[in-house]
Design an enzyme around this catalytic site. Structure first.
Site, PDB file in Angstrom:
ATOM      1  N   HIS B  55       0.821  -1.209   0.000  1.00 54.90           N
ATOM      2  CA  HIS B  55       0.000   0.000   0.000  1.00 54.90           C
ATOM      3  C   HIS B  55       0.855   1.259   0.000  1.00 54.90           C
ATOM      4  O   HIS B  55       0.566   2.216  -0.697  1.00 54.90           O
ATOM      5  CB  HIS B  55      -0.907  -0.025   1.239  1.00 54.90           C
ATOM      6  CG  HIS B  55      -1.975   1.014   1.232  1.00 54.90           C
ATOM      7  ND1 HIS B  55      -3.157   0.848   0.568  1.00 54.90           N
ATOM      8  CD2 HIS B  55      -2.028   2.237   1.803  1.00 54.90           C
ATOM      9  CE1 HIS B  55      -3.910   1.923   0.729  1.00 54.90           C
ATOM     10  NE2 HIS B  55      -3.254   2.784   1.468  1.00 54.90           N
ATOM     11  N   HIS B 106     -10.893   2.362  -1.014  1.00 54.46           N
ATOM     12  CA  HIS B 106     -11.073   1.896   0.364  1.00 54.46           C
ATOM     13  C   HIS B 106     -11.863   0.597   0.310  1.00 54.46           C
ATOM     14  O   HIS B 106     -12.921   0.463   0.915  1.00 54.46           O
ATOM     15  CB  HIS B 106     -11.765   2.970   1.220  1.00 54.46           C
ATOM     16  CG  HIS B 106     -11.021   3.236   2.480  1.00 54.46           C
ATOM     17  ND1 HIS B 106     -11.616   3.667   3.639  1.00 54.46           N
ATOM     18  CD2 HIS B 106      -9.699   3.120   2.786  1.00 54.46           C
ATOM     19  CE1 HIS B 106     -10.705   3.812   4.583  1.00 54.46           C
ATOM     20  NE2 HIS B 106      -9.536   3.491   4.094  1.00 54.46           N
TER      21      HIS B 106
END
Lengths: 220, 765
Positions: B55, B106
């Site tokens: 990430h 998300h």
């Protein structure tokens, strides 16, 4: 016309209201922070704007109604200055006691944002005179808690005294007697869930809101 | 390069086993040992693990992202900062302004806890934009849910939509557009991609770089709690059954606090007090402090006892890895602390000086009188893994032959079924829950159904056009062509309304990159996007990569979403989808070959998902745009709609619904008008002509005036094939196509508007 817009933490239509007022009256309103205790002298209009004051935490408008500026707001309202509470501002005015009743969660439980046709239920009020007898306007709504309630006696009195200023044509939130906007006894304080300040430019979807501010301007 | 400093006291040395639990590979662990010259302690291992997570480090994607064009005459800041920055010319007072935007996923949090997952997705992307000095002016969402009949889908839709609305509505930024698809491929892993767009003055743009040694580090916003610890690591691993156990790692959003942060930060940014600023997003305090230290080439010393804390007895490890929301970290110029404090107090925000910048190049953390971390900053960024993962070329799907595809038994039923199919049906149930008008500058939003949202640049006559696009079924069938198509459709949507496409952000959602076939999808999709972005002058200025979107070994359809921004110089001269009027000519721009592979007609009517996607000819995309703009230049207003899902039939039905006027195809438009007549299909198959999804096409409604007819006559002999084709006329209150279709608009509207509300009420699958 001299006007002021009160800014609470979480207000988010304060700029929209200021832009609308300036466009219609040609004069920039004073932006009054909620921690102030005095309003400028000689006001013709005070706006409690839409938004989510204090995040709608506890109860919509409940915390804002205890702000430092509210005693001054009440004094000016008692003196007859025009006051408009839009959306969250309506909720705040109900919480301050300037207007009767309360606004609960929408009957459909969801937030609703759409252009809403409204009946002008009192065409002679301080806020509707400039519509010159026109009976319908479209203002956008955008709220989660717009379901107006009051006891039956209060509702009867509001209707009997011509204090229901706007009614929904197609009730979007379950409000008692389709009430979209009401005034106080003196007729100088208006609370409404729909947003007249978002209906002031044809390019943005309509200009039916102009008449509301013009009405105040003409009475000033 | 080794680090010879003595290890912090009172901290057990970590082992390879501990590193594996933190998601580091044996090789990565070896690098940590080498750079430190000793084993790290727990806090240090935590810092390395989040900074080197997929990430934060983009370790599987970095080398391929470099293929995307990221520069252009308008680009002020490309990828690498919180968001991309693009020149949009003079603002209301003539001062140069910039548009700042980014899209971010998300996905995992939204699947685990849809309301908070989606809400904090919106909050996070807003912070990326206002951190750079921009006032956020618009939000867009690209959503992918599982099949409607999957038992979780309905509640996920309800929760995600409520979360997006709950956050955006409260914070007071209009949610003006987006896209929503449903497919069984997302049953175990939905996608929630949020894009924020902001506007700033060019001389008030803030970066992570810019701090110098000896400056105060100020923490402002929500207190730090134990929520979201290891969120970045979660976003870097596959799901498995029992994902409910991960719920504690989902953060909780407070949009009210975010609103205060926006106003306080913008107020402070109007002064000259800030040297560098970062929001605390993924990997929280760790990532924000390391980013500013790395980009500024400095060191950072934090005293964790001074971090505002929401819970008792928090450890240094927990504080450094917490992903509590609505927090900012800024470095102030010397002597400006009091100014900042006064603004934060005005907005009732917690703020504290929690450390100083140094010239050591080290990240030093103190807690309860001890040094709990003392590591060099450079390896965290410079030595982050950068993998060239093996990948395989995706196989080409077999072609489908038009003559092998049956016509519908009943064209009327087929069109109504398409209009009521989940990917096409109106998303009113969703967007009516979003405040689309707050800030008073929204010209067009989802409500208008126009190809892109239009938001006026406050105080000017200019506007931004914004769209998000991806057709996952195309990408799944052919990642290269599908990647191109996502860019081309965004370009077309902006062009339809008359905007100049200026730049884009991307949100690349894929499965596990450690599997060569998934990596192959990723690489080829990027290569397709890169080719299209270069050909269409649409640089990628920011983006986000979301990998490991898999559940129990099953990957999502590859979904590289493009969020594109266009500039409109005169908002009074836009073309809208709903502008058609009785008597207008219906004009088709672009060539129709009747490509049915991967079409919605195949999937929804015939139950097939085969064939290659429509090829994208980028030169034709440019030419079709120039033809559409030729019509824009006519004196009378026109209506324009791009042709995509469902082909001409669906695009025309959408135009009719938006305008409230019917249309008739292939009629003799008018004998009196230069002999121009509507042309019948030239593909041989009416079905392929109506429902084929060939690219580079627009539908236009224009007045049958001399200017229009002159333009049409002059153009028919120009360029490739026919530039313009008159295919019918707008009239009446029904859609009529030869002798096959005659449907009242009211019936089309009922099908189009009916599906989603009925589905959400539990009345249909």
């Amino acid at each position: 016309m001299k006007s002021a817009v009160i800014v609470f933490p979480g207000s988010n239509c304060d700029r929209d209201a200021a832009v609308a007022i300036e466009g219609i009256t040609g004069q920039t309103p004073a932006m009054i922070w909620h921690k102030e205790t005095e309003l400028p002298d000689g006001l013709d209009l005070i706006v409690a704007p839409g938004g989510f004051s204090y995040g709608d935490y506890l109860r919509c408008g409940a915390i804002a109604a205890r702000s430092a500026i509210v005693p001054a707001l009440k004094r000016e309202a008692d003196r007859g200055v025009a006051v408009i509470g839009v959306c969250n501002g309506f909720q705040v005015l109900c919480e301050t006691g300037l207007l009767p009743g309360a606004l609960l969660r929408n009957a459909g439980l969801n937030f609703v944002c759409r252009p809403e046709p409204l009946e002008i239920a009192n065409a002679n009020s301080r806020f509707t005179a400039a519509y010159q007898g026109r009976r319908e306007v479209v203002f956008p709504i955008a709220h989660h808690d717009g379901n107006y309630v009051a006891d039956e006696d209060t509702l009867d009195r509001l209707e009997g005294d011509g204090r229901v200023i706007f009614r929904y044509r197609d009730n979007p939130n379950g409000s008692a007697r389709d009430i979209a906007g009401i005034s106080n006894e003196m007729g100088n304080v208006l609370g409404l869930m729909p947003h007249p300040e978002r209906a002031v430019d044809l390019l943005h979807g309509g200009d039916d809101g102009v008449g509301l501010f013009q009405s105040v301007l003409e009475a000033a | 390069m080794t680090d010879a400093a003595a290890p912090p006291r009172n901290s057990a040395a970590m082992t390879l086993e501990d590193a594996r639990e933190h998601g580091l590979s044996e090789e990565e662990w070896g690098v940590v040992l080498d750079r430190l010259g000793r084993p790290p302690n727990l806090v240090e291992l935590g810092v390395f693990s989040v900074m080197w997570s997929e990430h934060c480090s983009y370790k599987s994607s970095r080398r391929h992202l470099r293929k995307l064009p990221t520069t252009g005459p308008r680009v002020i800041q490309g990828p690498g900062e919180n968001a991309g920055v693009v020149d949009i010319g003079p603002g209301p007072n003539g001062e140069p302004q910039a548009c700042i935007f980014k899209m971010e996923s998300h996905n995992h949090p939204s699947f685990i806890e849809p309301y908070q997952g989606a809400a904090t997705g919106v909050g996070g992307i807003l912070r990326d934009v206002f951190t750079m000095g921009a006032r956020p002016v618009a939000l867009i969402n690209a959503l992918r849910f599982g099949a409607p009949e999957h038992p979780k889908t309905r509640s996920l839709v309800a929760g995600v939509v409520a979360g997006i609305g709950g956050y955006g509505n409260c914070v007071g930024v209009p949610t003006v557009g987006g896209e929503t698809n449903f497919h069984a491929g997302y049953n175990g892993n939905i996608l929630v991609n949020a894009m924020a767009v902001g506007i700033a003055d060019q001389d008030k743009i803030f970066y992570a770089r810019g701090a110098e040694p000896g400056q105060s580090i100020v923490y402002v916003g929500a207190k730090t709690g134990r929520d979201g610890i290891h969120g970045a690591t979660m976003a870097s691993a596959e799901f498995s059954e029992g994902e409910d156990e991960k719920r504690p790692t989902v953060q909780v959003g407070d949009p009210f606090k975010e609103k205060l942060l926006i106003e306080a930060c913008l107020e402070l940014m109007a002064t000259d007090a800030i040297a560098a600023i970062q929001d605390m997003g993924a990997a929280g305090l760790t990532s924000s402090s390391v980013e500013m230290a790395d980009k500024g080439g400095i060191g950072v010393e934090l005293d964790l006892d001074d971090v505002p804390q929401r819970e008792e007895n928090m450890t240094a490890y927990e504080m450094m890895l917490s992903e509590s929301q609505e927090r900012m970290l800024m470095i102030l110029k010397p002597g400006r602390e009091a100014e900042a404090k006064a603004i934060f107090e005005k907005w009732d925000l917690d703020a504290a000086v929690i450390g100083q910048t140094t010239d050591t190049g080290r990240l030093v953390l103190r807690h309860q009188g001890e040094t709990v971390c003392d590591i060099p900053v450079a390896p965290l960024a410079d030595d982050a893994p950068n993998y060239d993962r093996p990948w395989t070329v995706p196989p080409k799907p077999a072609a489908v032959r038009t003559e092998d595809i049956p016509e519908p038994e009943d064209y009327r039923q087929a069109l109504l079924k398409l209009m009521a199919s989940p990917d096409i049906a109106s998303k009113r149930w969703i967007w009516e829950q979003y405040d689309r008008h707050v800030m008073g500058d929204t010209v067009d939003s989802s409500q208008s159904g126009t190809d892109a949202a239009i938001v006026r640049i406050h105080g000017t006559n200019k506007a931004l056009a914004i769209t998000s696009d991806c057709t996952p079924r195309y990408v799944a069938a052919d990642p290269f062509e599908g990647g191109k198509q996502a860019v081309a459709e965004a370009y077309r949507n902006l062009s339809a309304i008359g905007a100049t496409p200026i730049a884009a952000t991307d949100n690349l959602n894929f499965g596990n990159p450690e599997r060569p076939e998934i990596m192959g999808q990723f690489v080829r999709a990027i290569e397709g996007m890169a080719e299209a972005c270069a050909a269409l002058d649409l640089p990628i200025v920011s983006g986000n990569v979301s990998l490991y979107n898999e559940t129990d070994g099953k990957a999502i359809p590859p979904t590289p979403v493009i969020g594109a921004v266009g500039l409109i110089e005169d908002v009074g001269k836009i073309a809208r989808i709903g502008g058609a009027q009785e008597g207008d000519l219906l004009i088709l721009v672009g060539e129709t070959r009747g490509h049915l592979g991967q079409s919605l007609y195949l999937r929804e009517i015939l139950g097939r998902e085969d064939g290659p996607p429509p090829p994208v000819d980028l030169e034709r995309e440019r030419m079709a745009r120039s033809y559409a703009l030729g019509m824009h230049a006519l004196p009378s207003p026109i209506a324009v709609h791009d042709i995509s899902d469902g082909g001409i039939a669906v695009s025309l039905a959408e135009m009719c619904l938006a305008a409230g006027v019917g249309a008739e195809l292939f009629v003799n438009v008018s004998e009196a008008q230069s002999g121009l007549v509507a042309q019948a299909p030239d593909t041989g198959s009416l079905c392929a002509w109506l429902f084929g999804e060939d690219q580079a096409r627009y539908l236009i409604a224009a007045k049958p005036e001399p200017d229009t007819l002159g333009l049409l006559s002059a153009a028919t002999n120009r360029g490739w094939e026919q530039g313009y084709q008159i295919i019918g006329r707008f009239s009446g209150d029904a859609l009529k196509i030869a002798d096959k279709v005659d449907i009242p608009l009211a019936d089309i509207r009922a099908a189009y508007e009916g599906w989603l509300p009925a589905y959400m009420a539990g009345k249909s699958a």
